[in-house]
Design a protein around this motif. Structure first.
Motif, PDB file in Angstrom:
ATOM      1  N   ASP A  61     -34.714 -48.934  16.144  1.00 45.45           N
ATOM      2  CA  ASP A  61     -33.962 -48.055  15.044  1.00 45.45           C
ATOM      3  C   ASP A  61     -34.775 -47.906  13.820  1.00 45.45           C
ATOM      4  O   ASP A  61     -34.751 -46.789  13.087  1.00 45.45           O
ATOM      5  N   GLU A  62     -35.649 -48.773  13.273  1.00 43.18           N
ATOM      6  CA  GLU A  62     -36.354 -48.866  12.124  1.00 43.18           C
ATOM      7  C   GLU A  62     -37.421 -47.610  12.341  1.00 43.18           C
ATOM      8  O   GLU A  62     -37.749 -47.168  11.255  1.00 43.18           O
ATOM      9  N   GLU A  63     -37.690 -47.239  13.303  1.00 43.90           N
ATOM     10  CA  GLU A  63     -38.924 -46.171  13.555  1.00 43.90           C
ATOM     11  C   GLU A  63     -38.298 -44.994  13.947  1.00 43.90           C
ATOM     12  O   GLU A  63     -38.954 -43.954  14.131  1.00 43.90           O
ATOM     13  N   PHE A  64     -36.836 -44.781  13.826  1.00 45.02           N
ATOM     14  CA  PHE A  64     -36.461 -43.426  14.278  1.00 45.02           C
ATOM     15  C   PHE A  64     -36.701 -42.542  13.111  1.00 45.02           C
ATOM     16  O   PHE A  64     -36.215 -42.806  11.973  1.00 45.02           O
ATOM     17  N   VAL A  65     -37.193 -41.419  13.483  1.00 41.79           N
ATOM     18  CA  VAL A  65     -37.507 -40.371  12.773  1.00 41.79           C
ATOM     19  C   VAL A  65     -36.765 -38.927  12.792  1.00 41.79           C
ATOM     20  O   VAL A  65     -36.798 -38.225  11.843  1.00 41.79           O
ATOM     21  N   GLY A  66     -36.000 -38.826  13.884  1.00 36.65           N
ATOM     22  CA  GLY A  66     -35.262 -37.803  13.954  1.00 36.65           C
ATOM     23  C   GLY A  66     -34.965 -37.385  15.555  1.00 36.65           C
ATOM     24  O   GLY A  66     -35.305 -37.935  16.442  1.00 36.65           O
ATOM     25  N   SER A  67     -34.541 -36.006  15.567  1.00 30.65           N
ATOM     26  CA  SER A  67     -34.219 -35.629  16.888  1.00 30.65           C
ATOM     27  C   SER A  67     -34.048 -34.226  16.866  1.00 30.65           C
ATOM     28  O   SER A  67     -33.861 -33.545  16.097  1.00 30.65           O
ATOM     29  N   VAL A  68     -34.221 -33.815  18.243  1.00 31.39           N
ATOM     30  CA  VAL A  68     -33.994 -32.340  18.590  1.00 31.39           C
ATOM     31  C   VAL A  68     -33.422 -32.287  19.898  1.00 31.39           C
ATOM     32  O   VAL A  68     -33.168 -32.849  20.794  1.00 31.39           O
ATOM     33  N   GLU A  69     -32.698 -30.904  19.888  1.00 28.94           N
ATOM     34  CA  GLU A  69     -31.990 -30.667  21.197  1.00 28.94           C
ATOM     35  C   GLU A  69     -32.504 -29.240  21.654  1.00 28.94           C
ATOM     36  O   GLU A  69     -32.795 -28.695  21.182  1.00 28.94           O
ATOM     37  N   PHE A  70     -32.475 -29.523  22.902  1.00 24.42           N
ATOM     38  CA  PHE A  70     -32.600 -28.295  23.667  1.00 24.42           C
ATOM     39  C   PHE A  70     -31.754 -28.102  25.162  1.00 24.42           C
ATOM     40  O   PHE A  70     -30.982 -29.031  25.622  1.00 24.42           O
ATOM     41  N   SER A  71     -31.856 -26.959  25.722  1.00 24.43           N
ATOM     42  CA  SER A  71     -31.218 -26.772  27.123  1.00 24.43           C
ATOM     43  C   SER A  71     -31.918 -25.583  27.675  1.00 24.43           C
ATOM     44  O   SER A  71     -32.756 -24.812  27.274  1.00 24.43           O
ATOM     45  N   GLY A  72     -31.602 -25.624  28.845  1.00 25.44           N
ATOM     46  CA  GLY A  72     -32.243 -24.407  29.604  1.00 25.44           C
ATOM     47  C   GLY A  72     -33.215 -24.973  30.834  1.00 25.44           C
ATOM     48  O   GLY A  72     -32.960 -26.239  31.034  1.00 25.44           O
ATOM     49  N   ASP A  73     -33.927 -24.241  31.526  1.00 21.82           N
ATOM     50  CA  ASP A  73     -34.878 -24.523  32.560  1.00 21.82           C
ATOM     51  C   ASP A  73     -36.205 -25.306  32.124  1.00 21.82           C
ATOM     52  O   ASP A  73     -36.504 -25.101  30.776  1.00 21.82           O
ATOM     53  N   TRP A  74     -36.557 -26.315  32.923  1.00 27.27           N
ATOM     54  CA  TRP A  74     -37.731 -27.024  32.321  1.00 27.27           C
ATOM     55  C   TRP A  74     -38.765 -27.151  33.795  1.00 27.27           C
ATOM     56  O   TRP A  74     -38.117 -27.992  34.549  1.00 27.27           O
ATOM     57  N   LYS A  75     -39.373 -26.252  33.662  1.00 26.83           N
ATOM     58  CA  LYS A  75     -40.585 -26.027  34.909  1.00 26.83           C
ATOM     59  C   LYS A  75     -41.665 -27.275  34.600  1.00 26.83           C
ATOM     60  O   LYS A  75     -41.867 -27.565  33.634  1.00 26.83           O
ATOM     61  N   PRO A  76     -42.099 -27.655  35.950  1.00 31.36           N
ATOM     62  CA  PRO A  76     -43.258 -28.775  35.738  1.00 31.36           C
ATOM     63  C   PRO A  76     -44.425 -28.115  35.237  1.00 31.36           C
ATOM     64  O   PRO A  76     -44.506 -26.844  35.404  1.00 31.36           O
ATOM     65  N   GLY A  77     -45.230 -29.122  34.898  1.00 31.34           N
ATOM     66  CA  GLY A  77     -46.642 -28.537  34.423  1.00 31.34           C
ATOM     67  C   GLY A  77     -46.889 -28.368  32.822  1.00 31.34           C
ATOM     68  O   GLY A  77     -45.897 -28.337  32.229  1.00 31.34           O
TER      69      GLY A  77
END
Ligand code: HEC
Ligand code: HEC
Length: 413
Positions: A381-397
């Motif tokens: 928690d002391e080092e938590f700096v923020g978050s992002v959200e996303f959705s959709g396809d996530w291809k490998p590579g």
């Protein structure tokens, strides 16, 4: 005539005793001879017993043999390891007959000698089992190692740990260290650069141990760790950082493996506590752009949560870590999936994609370089700096990776 038959009938019991005594003598003598000629030499020789192929420590056939045939048989019978009624079903023979899928040819030979010797001896001895000794005179026999330690140091368990802790990252090493891909490098650096056996974690572990890139005397100095850390010169440069997730995993495997091989575990309480998480490779890469410029060259870990049943998962389902690239203000790394050990029946050995869906990425930054001072520290928690959200396809590579942008308003101070 009458007299003679009387005489014979009087003598008959004596004759029978003599005949039986003779048979007994022959049997006992057989067992003793087989024991001395075939069993004792096996356990007196210097070579490792076949048990070693699966039990890295704590088990040896020598532990199942006392100084003579009668004592050994009596003790094995008390321990339930030989069956005088059905000698072929003796548990000790089951132990000796266990063989791995791919047998080492040398140990296979040792194993068949052991099996033949013990089979003949147990069968001979079972024909005339020695009378049970009074409890006070019984000798203990068998491995003194506690069952928990026997289980922990078994090769299948050790291999599972190798897969979870090192093999999950093998994609980061394959291009240069798998003989399927590195022919140019072999010419330049020699055969020992191919320490990976393709699609074969067991072979890779065996090869790594054989060629000495795993150091069981000083596990922390194993080249399989120091090279990718870049603390010694490495043709492949730094692959991960001091204090990173792979650094912790590699070290944890190496320390455990070294203790197992060197017989360092005596009691159940000496064993390491198993993590509740199991990592698996996904082949998926994540890039986060728009990072704060003073985060540069700091190690950042991301924990990924997924949206399920109308809420965010309570536990992280994936993670990754690496340095923030200063000039480009981005972070990009390979992501490993995480299963809950208690619920997962899945193997970590094969790659699995994180499904497409809605994700929240929580970011932890080692701003004060605490990991440089304490590699075992866990960013929290002391080092938590923020978050992002996303959705959709996530291809490998990584061509392209999944790219998400971080917005300053999602930062925490
Ligand atoms: C091919 C691998 C393999 C070899 C070789 C092997 N074992 Fe095992 N051993 C196992 C496995 C797997 C178990 C766990 C079996 C189970 O839980 O049912 C085990 C369990 C044991 C146990 C634990 C107690 C028990 O009743 O399960 C002992 C003791 C043991 N083996 C002794 C030996 C001895 C002695 C040898 C050599 C003569 C040997 N093993 C060779 C795989 C092996
Ligand atoms: C881009 C190519 C590349 C990648 C990727 C790479 N390496 Fe290397 N590695 C090399 C080269 C070239 C050498 C030989 C020169 C040297 O010893 O540094 C080497 C040597 C090694 C050696 C010494 C082998 C021996 O017995 O001499 C080890 C161990 C090693 N690397 C581990 C790793 C690990 C672990 C990874 C993955 C996390 C990795 N490397 C990724 C290029 C790479």
């Amino acid at each position: 005539m009458k007299l003679r038959s009387n005489c014979l009938s009087r003598l008959l019991p004596e004759i029978l005793v003599v005949v039986f005594a003779h048979a007994t003598w022959v049997n006992a003598n057989d067992a003793t001879q087989i024991f001395e000629r075939r069993v004792l030499p096996l356990v007196k020789s210097e070579r490792a017993s076949s048990c070693r192929e699966c039990h890295l420590a704590g088990i040896d056939l020598r532990q199942y043999v006392l100084e003579d045939s009668a004592k050994t048989f009596a003790a094995l019978a008390v321990a339930g390891l030989v069956d005088a009624e059905k000698p072929a079903k003796s548990k000790l023979l089951t132990f000796i007959s266990r063989r791995p899928e791919k047998e080492d040819p040398l140990l296979a030979k040792v194993r068949s000698e052991e099996l033949a010797a013990f089979q003949s001896w147990i069968e001979a001895a079972a024909k005339n089992p020695p009378a049970p000794l009074p409890t006070a005179a019984q000798s203990t026999i068998g491995s003194p190692t506690p069952l928990e330690v026997i289980r922990h140091t078994r090769i299948d368990r050790v291999l599972k740990s190798f897969v979870e802790k090192i093999w999950v990252d093998i994609e980061r090493c394959e291009n240069c260290h798998s003989p399927a891909r590195n022919s140019r490098l072999i010419e330049k650096h020699g055969e020992q650069i191919s320490w990976i056996s393709p699609n074969d974690p067991a072979g890779t572990l065996a090869k790594s141990a054989q060629q000495g890139i795993i150091d069981v005397e000083k596990p922390e100095e194993s080249l399989i760790l120091l090279k990718p850390l870049g603390v010694v010169e490495h043709g492949g440069h730094r692959k991960f950082a001091l204090g990173s997730d792979p650094d912790k995993r590699f070290r944890s495997f190496l320390a455990d493996y070294a203790s197992a091989v060197r017989g360092g575990y005596r009691e159940a309480k000496d064993l390491p506590v198993e993590s509740t998480e199991v990592r698996y490779a996904t082949g998926q890469q994540l890039r986060i752009t728009g990072l704060n410029s003073d985060w540069r060259d700091r190690l950042m870990r991301v924990d990924i949560y997924c949206w399920e049943n109308g809420k965010w998962s309570s536990k992280r389902i994936a993670t990754g870590d690496g340095y923030v690239n200063g000039p480009q203000k981005l972070w990009q790394n390979m992501i490993l999936g995480i299963d809950d050990r208690s619920q997962s029946g899945k193997s970590a050995e094969s790659k699995r994609l994180l499904p497409s869906g809605k994700y929240r990425v929580r970011m932890f930054l080692d701003r004060d370089k605490r990991l440089d001072r304490d590699r075992d520290y866990e960013l929290g928690d002391e080092e938590f700096v923020g978050s992002v959200e996303f959705s959709g396809d996530w291809k490998p590579g990584y061509q392209p990776p999944k790219i998400v942008e971080f917005k300053e308003e999602n930062a925490t101070q």
